[in-house]
Motif scaffolding. Structure first.
Motif, PDB file in Angstrom:
ATOM      1  N   LEU A 159       0.845  -1.189   0.000  1.00 18.15           N
ATOM      2  CA  LEU A 159       0.000   0.000   0.000  1.00 18.15           C
ATOM      3  C   LEU A 159       0.881   1.239   0.000  1.00 18.15           C
ATOM      4  O   LEU A 159       1.947   1.246   0.615  1.00 18.15           O
ATOM      5  CB  LEU A 159      -0.920   0.014   1.213  1.00 18.15           C
ATOM      6  CG  LEU A 159      -1.789  -1.228   1.430  1.00 18.15           C
ATOM      7  CD1 LEU A 159      -2.713  -0.997   2.629  1.00 18.15           C
ATOM      8  CD2 LEU A 159      -2.564  -1.599   0.199  1.00 18.15           C
ATOM      9  N   SER A 160       0.392   2.259  -0.670  1.00 11.76           N
ATOM     10  CA  SER A 160       1.093   3.531  -0.719  1.00 11.76           C
ATOM     11  C   SER A 160       0.225   4.629  -0.135  1.00 11.76           C
ATOM     12  O   SER A 160      -1.001   4.604  -0.277  1.00 11.76           O
ATOM     13  CB  SER A 160       1.450   3.900  -2.165  1.00 11.76           C
ATOM     14  OG  SER A 160       2.256   2.917  -2.762  1.00 11.76           O
ATOM     15  N   CYS A 161       0.871   5.569   0.491  1.00 14.08           N
ATOM     16  CA  CYS A 161       0.194   6.759   1.007  1.00 14.08           C
ATOM     17  C   CYS A 161       0.983   7.958   0.503  1.00 14.08           C
ATOM     18  O   CYS A 161       2.086   8.222   0.996  1.00 14.08           O
ATOM     19  CB  CYS A 161       0.144   6.728   2.524  1.00 14.08           C
ATOM     20  SG  CYS A 161      -0.466   8.250   3.281  1.00 14.08           S
ATOM     21  N   ALA A 162       0.428   8.630  -0.479  1.00 13.78           N
ATOM     22  CA  ALA A 162       1.082   9.809  -1.050  1.00 13.78           C
ATOM     23  C   ALA A 162       0.549  11.056  -0.362  1.00 13.78           C
ATOM     24  O   ALA A 162      -0.658  11.277  -0.310  1.00 13.78           O
ATOM     25  CB  ALA A 162       0.831   9.872  -2.547  1.00 13.78           C
ATOM     26  N   ALA A 163       1.466  11.845   0.162  1.00 16.65           N
ATOM     27  CA  ALA A 163       1.087  13.031   0.921  1.00 16.65           C
ATOM     28  C   ALA A 163       1.464  14.295   0.158  1.00 16.65           C
ATOM     29  O   ALA A 163       2.575  14.407  -0.357  1.00 16.65           O
ATOM     30  CB  ALA A 163       1.779  13.023   2.282  1.00 16.65           C
ATOM     31  N   SER A 164       0.551  15.230   0.112  1.00 16.71           N
ATOM     32  CA  SER A 164       0.859  16.563  -0.402  1.00 16.71           C
ATOM     33  C   SER A 164       0.443  17.579   0.633  1.00 16.71           C
ATOM     34  O   SER A 164      -0.500  17.349   1.402  1.00 16.71           O
ATOM     35  CB  SER A 164       0.152  16.814  -1.738  1.00 16.71           C
ATOM     36  OG  SER A 164      -1.247  16.702  -1.596  1.00 16.71           O
ATOM     37  N   GLY A 165       1.198  18.674   0.701  1.00 13.98           N
ATOM     38  CA  GLY A 165       0.921  19.672   1.706  1.00 13.98           C
ATOM     39  C   GLY A 165       1.349  19.252   3.097  1.00 13.98           C
ATOM     40  O   GLY A 165       0.966  19.882   4.088  1.00 13.98           O
ATOM     41  N   PHE A 166       2.146  18.210   3.189  1.00 14.80           N
ATOM     42  CA  PHE A 166       2.595  17.680   4.479  1.00 14.80           C
ATOM     43  C   PHE A 166       4.016  17.178   4.321  1.00 14.80           C
ATOM     44  O   PHE A 166       4.307  16.425   3.393  1.00 14.80           O
ATOM     45  CB  PHE A 166       1.684  16.534   4.918  1.00 14.80           C
ATOM     46  CG  PHE A 166       1.969  15.999   6.292  1.00 14.80           C
ATOM     47  CD1 PHE A 166       2.783  14.883   6.478  1.00 14.80           C
ATOM     48  CD2 PHE A 166       1.439  16.630   7.411  1.00 14.80           C
ATOM     49  CE1 PHE A 166       3.049  14.399   7.741  1.00 14.80           C
ATOM     50  CE2 PHE A 166       1.703  16.141   8.682  1.00 14.80           C
ATOM     51  CZ  PHE A 166       2.505  15.025   8.850  1.00 14.80           C
ATOM     52  N   THR A 167       4.862  17.585   5.235  1.00 18.14           N
ATOM     53  CA  THR A 167       6.264  17.183   5.173  1.00 18.14           C
ATOM     54  C   THR A 167       6.491  15.999   6.093  1.00 18.14           C
ATOM     55  O   THR A 167       6.296  16.092   7.309  1.00 18.14           O
ATOM     56  CB  THR A 167       7.178  18.352   5.589  1.00 18.14           C
ATOM     57  OG1 THR A 167       6.918  19.468   4.731  1.00 18.14           O
ATOM     58  CG2 THR A 167       8.643  17.948   5.471  1.00 18.14           C
ATOM     59  N   LEU A 168       6.910  14.875   5.517  1.00 15.67           N
ATOM     60  CA  LEU A 168       7.066  13.653   6.299  1.00 15.67           C
ATOM     61  C   LEU A 168       8.091  13.821   7.415  1.00 15.67           C
ATOM     62  O   LEU A 168       7.960  13.195   8.467  1.00 15.67           O
ATOM     63  CB  LEU A 168       7.487  12.499   5.381  1.00 15.67           C
ATOM     64  CG  LEU A 168       6.498  12.114   4.291  1.00 15.67           C
ATOM     65  CD1 LEU A 168       7.052  10.942   3.467  1.00 15.67           C
ATOM     66  CD2 LEU A 168       5.147  11.745   4.885  1.00 15.67           C
ATOM     67  N   ASN A 169       9.106  14.658   7.206  1.00 20.03           N
ATOM     68  CA  ASN A 169      10.137  14.837   8.234  1.00 20.03           C
ATOM     69  C   ASN A 169       9.667  15.678   9.418  1.00 20.03           C
ATOM     70  O   ASN A 169      10.366  15.764  10.423  1.00 20.03           O
ATOM     71  CB  ASN A 169      11.373  15.502   7.627  1.00 20.03           C
ATOM     72  CG  ASN A 169      12.150  14.560   6.739  1.00 20.03           C
ATOM     73  OD1 ASN A 169      12.033  13.353   6.852  1.00 20.03           O
ATOM     74  ND2 ASN A 169      12.945  15.112   5.841  1.00 20.03           N
ATOM     75  N   ASP A 170       8.509  16.309   9.283  1.00 20.72           N
ATOM     76  CA  ASP A 170       8.043  17.210  10.345  1.00 20.72           C
ATOM     77  C   ASP A 170       6.942  16.618  11.207  1.00 20.72           C
ATOM     78  O   ASP A 170       6.671  17.123  12.297  1.00 20.72           O
ATOM     79  CB  ASP A 170       7.528  18.517   9.725  1.00 20.72           C
ATOM     80  CG  ASP A 170       8.636  19.336   9.103  1.00 20.72           C
ATOM     81  OD1 ASP A 170       8.330  20.207   8.269  1.00 20.72           O
ATOM     82  OD2 ASP A 170       9.819  19.087   9.437  1.00 20.72           O
ATOM     83  N   GLY A 171       6.284  15.576  10.727  1.00 20.00           N
ATOM     84  CA  GLY A 171       5.131  15.062  11.460  1.00 20.00           C
ATOM     85  C   GLY A 171       5.095  13.554  11.470  1.00 20.00           C
ATOM     86  O   GLY A 171       6.105  12.876  11.238  1.00 20.00           O
ATOM     87  N   VAL A 172       3.934  13.047  11.733  1.00 22.49           N
ATOM     88  CA  VAL A 172       3.725  11.614  11.914  1.00 22.49           C
ATOM     89  C   VAL A 172       2.700  11.098  10.900  1.00 22.49           C
ATOM     90  O   VAL A 172       1.706  11.761  10.622  1.00 22.49           O
ATOM     91  CB  VAL A 172       3.227  11.342  13.356  1.00 22.49           C
ATOM     92  CG1 VAL A 172       2.680   9.935  13.494  1.00 22.49           C
ATOM     93  CG2 VAL A 172       4.350  11.590  14.354  1.00 22.49           C
ATOM     94  N   ILE A 173       2.972   9.920  10.390  1.00 22.81           N
ATOM     95  CA  ILE A 173       2.000   9.212   9.556  1.00 22.81           C
ATOM     96  C   ILE A 173       1.520   7.975  10.313  1.00 22.81           C
ATOM     97  O   ILE A 173       2.332   7.268  10.932  1.00 22.81           O
ATOM     98  CB  ILE A 173       2.619   8.781   8.219  1.00 22.81           C
ATOM     99  CG1 ILE A 173       2.979   9.999   7.380  1.00 22.81           C
ATOM    100  CG2 ILE A 173       1.656   7.854   7.459  1.00 22.81           C
ATOM    101  CD1 ILE A 173       1.775  10.768   6.838  1.00 22.81           C
ATOM    102  N   GLY A 174       0.255   7.730  10.281  1.00 22.24           N
ATOM    103  CA  GLY A 174      -0.303   6.525  10.887  1.00 22.24           C
ATOM    104  C   GLY A 174      -0.990   5.674   9.837  1.00 22.24           C
ATOM    105  O   GLY A 174      -1.569   6.205   8.882  1.00 22.24           O
TER     106      GLY A 174
END
Length: 125
Positions: free
Chosen positions: A20-35
């Motif tokens: 599975l993939s989760c593509a994020a825009s408007g969000f910086t992976l290095n700054d927050g958390v993905i669940g």
């Protein structure tokens, strides 16, 4: 505006694998958390993994065999699942939270502000 888009779900036979993939825009992976979460019909949404801003992750669904990785350039987080069982069938969601400090236990829905639309995983022969 934060937008999360999951993909990669589908029908797989027991014992099979899916990524599975989760593509994020408007969000910086290095700054927050993905669940990563999943929700089977008639059940509560279950926290599967919490991925920290540094990319470390924990498995909070011991019955599910998976690894997590991410590509910061693509702003995408991956959930590589293997040895899938019928009970792993569910809609899988990714979610994002700007607070980098919340990965202290199993992720909870209330901790996450942004959600993807989900991707269906069906494990069946």
């Amino acid at each position: 505006q934060v937008l999360l888009v999951e993909s990669g779900g589908g029908l797989v036979q027991p014992g099979g694998s899916l990524r599975l993939s989760c593509a994020a825009s408007g969000f910086t992976l290095n700054d927050g958390v993905i669940g990563w979460f999943r929700q089977a019909p008639g059940k509560e949404r279950e926290g599967v993994s919490c991925i920290t801003s540094s990319g470390t992750w924990t498995n909070y669904a011991p019955s599910l065999k998976f690894t997590v990785s991410r590509d910061n350039n693509l702003k995408t987080v991956f959930l590589q699942m293997s040895s899938l069982k019928p009970e792993d069938s569910a809609v899988y969601y990714c979610a994002a939270a700007p607070n980098p400090s919340i990965c202290t236990g199993a992720p909870r829905k209330v901790q996450f502000e942004y959600w993807g639309q989900g991707t269906q995983v069906t494990v069946s022969s």
